[in-house]
Design an enzyme around this catalytic site. Structure first.
Site, PDB file in Angstrom:
ATOM      1  N   ARG A 205      22.295  -1.715   2.781  1.00  0.00           N
ATOM      2  CA  ARG A 205      22.739  -1.416   4.171  1.00  0.00           C
ATOM      3  C   ARG A 205      22.707   0.070   4.486  1.00  0.00           C
ATOM      4  NH1 ARG A 205      26.594  -5.097   2.484  1.00  0.00           N
ATOM      5  NH2 ARG A 205      26.156  -7.202   3.191  1.00  0.00           N
TER       6      ARG A 205
ATOM      7  N   LYS B 106      13.969   8.045  13.840  1.00  0.00           N
ATOM      8  CA  LYS B 106      13.295   6.780  14.177  1.00  0.00           C
ATOM      9  C   LYS B 106      12.476   6.339  12.968  1.00  0.00           C
ATOM     10  CE  LYS B 106      12.319   7.015  19.113  1.00  0.00           C
ATOM     11  NZ  LYS B 106      11.181   7.006  20.030  1.00  0.00           N
TER      12      LYS B 106
ATOM     13  N   GLU C  88       1.229  17.154  19.528  1.00  0.00           N
ATOM     14  CA  GLU C  88       2.677  17.084  19.772  1.00  0.00           C
ATOM     15  C   GLU C  88       3.239  18.489  20.030  1.00  0.00           C
ATOM     16  OE1 GLU C  88       3.762  14.191  20.250  1.00  0.00           O
ATOM     17  OE2 GLU C  88       2.466  12.875  19.079  1.00  0.00           O
TER      18      GLU C  88
ATOM     19  N   LYS D 116      12.866  19.768  19.240  1.00  0.00           N
ATOM     20  CA  LYS D 116      13.055  18.320  19.123  1.00  0.00           C
ATOM     21  C   LYS D 116      14.479  18.000  18.674  1.00  0.00           C
ATOM     22  CE  LYS D 116      11.528  13.870  17.818  1.00  0.00           C
ATOM     23  NZ  LYS D 116      10.666  12.951  17.130  1.00  0.00           N
TER      24      LYS D 116
ATOM     25  N   GLU E 218      17.564   7.582  22.595  1.00  0.00           N
ATOM     26  CA  GLU E 218      16.574   7.482  23.672  1.00  0.00           C
ATOM     27  C   GLU E 218      17.105   6.700  24.874  1.00  0.00           C
ATOM     28  OE1 GLU E 218      12.647   6.992  22.124  1.00  0.00           O
ATOM     29  OE2 GLU E 218      11.852   6.530  24.090  1.00  0.00           O
TER      30      GLU E 218
ATOM     31  N   ARG F  32      15.775  11.890  25.942  1.00  0.00           N
ATOM     32  CA  ARG F  32      14.745  11.812  24.900  1.00  0.00           C
ATOM     33  C   ARG F  32      13.423  11.274  25.439  1.00  0.00           C
ATOM     34  NH1 ARG F  32      16.023   9.941  18.629  1.00  0.00           N
ATOM     35  NH2 ARG F  32      13.923  10.214  17.837  1.00  0.00           N
TER      36      ARG F  32
ATOM     37  N   ASN G 239       8.082  11.578  25.905  1.00  0.00           N
ATOM     38  CA  ASN G 239       6.978  10.670  26.220  1.00  0.00           C
ATOM     39  C   ASN G 239       5.906  11.356  27.081  1.00  0.00           C
ATOM     40  OD1 ASN G 239       6.064   8.071  25.681  1.00  0.00           O
ATOM     41  ND2 ASN G 239       6.544   7.393  27.756  1.00  0.00           N
TER      42      ASN G 239
ATOM     43  N   HIS H 291       2.181  10.694  27.052  1.00  0.00           N
ATOM     44  CA  HIS H 291       1.977   9.586  26.111  1.00  0.00           C
ATOM     45  C   HIS H 291       1.571   8.271  26.767  1.00  0.00           C
ATOM     46  CE1 HIS H 291       3.271  12.112  22.881  1.00  0.00           C
ATOM     47  NE2 HIS H 291       3.268  11.129  22.014  1.00  0.00           N
TER      48      HIS H 291
ATOM     49  N   HIS I 160      -1.519   6.613  25.146  1.00  0.00           N
ATOM     50  CA  HIS I 160      -1.523   5.269  24.545  1.00  0.00           C
ATOM     51  C   HIS I 160      -2.566   4.373  25.198  1.00  0.00           C
ATOM     52  CE1 HIS I 160       2.878   5.857  23.075  1.00  0.00           C
ATOM     53  NE2 HIS I 160       2.003   6.268  22.177  1.00  0.00           N
TER      54      HIS I 160
ATOM     55  N   HIS J 107      -4.119  10.114  17.305  1.00  0.00           N
ATOM     56  CA  HIS J 107      -3.046  10.033  18.299  1.00  0.00           C
ATOM     57  C   HIS J 107      -2.863  11.381  19.005  1.00  0.00           C
ATOM     58  CE1 HIS J 107       0.777   9.132  20.152  1.00  0.00           C
ATOM     59  NE2 HIS J 107       1.312  10.180  19.541  1.00  0.00           N
TER      60      HIS J 107
END
Ligand SMILES: NC(=O)c1ccc[n+]([C@@H]2O[C@H](COP(=O)([O-])OP(=O)(O)OC[C@H]3O[C@@H](n4cnc5c(N)ncnc54)[C@H](O)[C@@H]3O)[C@@H](O)[C@H]2O)c1
Ligand SMILES: [Zn+2]
Length: 352
Positions: A116, A138, A180, A218, A228, A232, A236, A239, A243, A254
């Site tokens: 856990r 993340k 980025e 960041k 988010e 946050r 994006n 993006h 994408h 990417h």
């Protein structure tokens, strides 16, 4: 050495430390052995840095996944969890992840699941993973053909960002991370000025200096919005369109699509926001410089449809974009699908 701290939703403090010689001096092998530890990496990184691991983290077992996004999978996750159990990791043990965003995401998820949740130390080795994926907690694997479908928020206990790893990165991986960095530049005026003022964006000394600024930026966004729920989402920027082309074209990395997405969304913003047009032109010039050469792209209609399937665009037939507007300023644009399709077509003409 620079240190940034982030508090996770469970109250755990995560420290991001920018330091040289991360493997040589960043960790205490004796303490790790006492707690129980496993190093998780990928096959490429093991080939390059395996002897250093043996020297500086002697006696700590190593588990390597095959390199590449195709292995960011349930098989890799469960094989790692089995290796953690076989190494006898306990509740206070540590998983050390040495590698780019792929082992970083899988390792972070395994650390969040094992008993856990155990401590995870991230040692990111790509430009992208240092400025982006290792910071923020993340974690994920790709599942049922969908990228990052299964994941969790799990702040690493420690991130050690060492610019020495860039020396072995292929140019394409550097460009991927630059996507980025330029995105951060579109959100933060100081980073923008540094990028605009630098002749060789890929100079390793320049990168060593700008990485901590990107991490600080960041970390600040994540600190204010760890899950988010609002702010946050600024990350994006560029993006949605990136994408869309990643899904329909898929030939570039990417980060290269992020550079294209930022260029195209700046063009969309030009006509649809109260923007600083001169600044957007400068940002677009920066995107093109970072990109090197302009690739051939599929036509806008096909890509625009793909944007509707972006998981961050939750409303049907509406496309949500985080677009650059002025130095250090962005806007959220919600566009009916047809308007986005037209705007993207027009923006693509500017690229040619
Ligand atoms: N968790 C997040 O917030 C977040 C954010 C952005 C991206 N990501 C994820 O990150 C992943 C992409 O990360 P990435 O670009 O680092 O990919 P990656 O981990 O696959 O690394 C890219 C390539 O570089 C190699 N490599 C790594 N370090 C090296 C070094 N120092 N020298 C030479 N080669 C090296 C790897 O073996 C691999 O072949 C994607 O899966 C993406 O979804 C996650
Ligand atoms: Zn990205």
């Amino acid at each position: 050495m620079k240190t940034f701290r982030i508090k996770g939703r469970d109250g755990r403090i995560s420290a991001v430390v920018c330091r040289k010689h991360a493997l040589r001096g960043g960790l205490s092998a004796a303490e790790l052995k006492e707690r129980g530890a496993l190093v998780f990496t990928d096959s490429n990184v093991l080939a390059l840095y395996g002897s250093k691991l043996k020297r500086y983290l002697a006696g700590i077992p190593v588990h390597a996944m095959p390199a590449g996004e195709a292995h960011k999978s349930e098989e890799t996750l469960f094989s790692l969890l089995r290796a953690m159990a076989a190494a006898g990791l306990r509740r206070n043990s540590v998983l050390i992840v040495l590698g780019g965003g792929v082992p970083g995401d899988v390792g972070g998820l395994a650390a969040s699941l094992y008993m856990r949740g155990i401590d995870c130390i991230q040692i990111p080795t790509t430009l992208l993973s240092q400025v982006d994926s290792s910071v923020g907690g993340k974690t994920a694997i790709d599942f049922c053909g969908i990228k990052n479908l299964v994941g969790a928020f799990h702040q690493p206990a420690l991130v050690l960002a060492d610019p020495a790893f860039f020396a072995t990165l292929p140019p394409r991986e550097l460009r991927c991370g630059m996507g980025e960095i330029v995105k951060h530049g579109a959100l933060d005026g100081e980073i923008f000025d540094l990028l605009e003022g630098e002749e060789n964006l890929f100079d390793l000394t320049f990168l060593a200096g700008i990485v901590p600024k990107n991490i600080a930026f960041k970390a600040d966004v994540v600190r204010k919005d760890p899950e988010e729920r609002g702010l946050r989402r600024c990350l994006n920027l560029g993006h949605t369109t990136a994408h869309a082309f990643e899904l329909t074209d898929g030939k570039l990395s990417h980060g290269e699509y992020v550079l294209l997405g930022t260029f195209l969304e700046a063009e969309i913003a030009r006509k649809r926001t109260e923007c600083d047009e001169a600044y957007l032109t400068r940002l677009q010039a920066l995107c093109l410089r970072a990109l090197g050469e302009i690739p051939a792209l599929p036509e806008g209609k096909q890509a625009a449809r793909a944007a509707l399937f972006d998981k961050k665009n939750t409303r049907a037939e509406e496309v949500v974009l985080t677009v650059p507007a002025a130095r250090g300023k962005y806007e959220i644009l919600r566009m009916p699908f047809e308007s986005y399709e037209t705007a993207l077509g027009e923006a693509l003409e500017k690229l040619c």
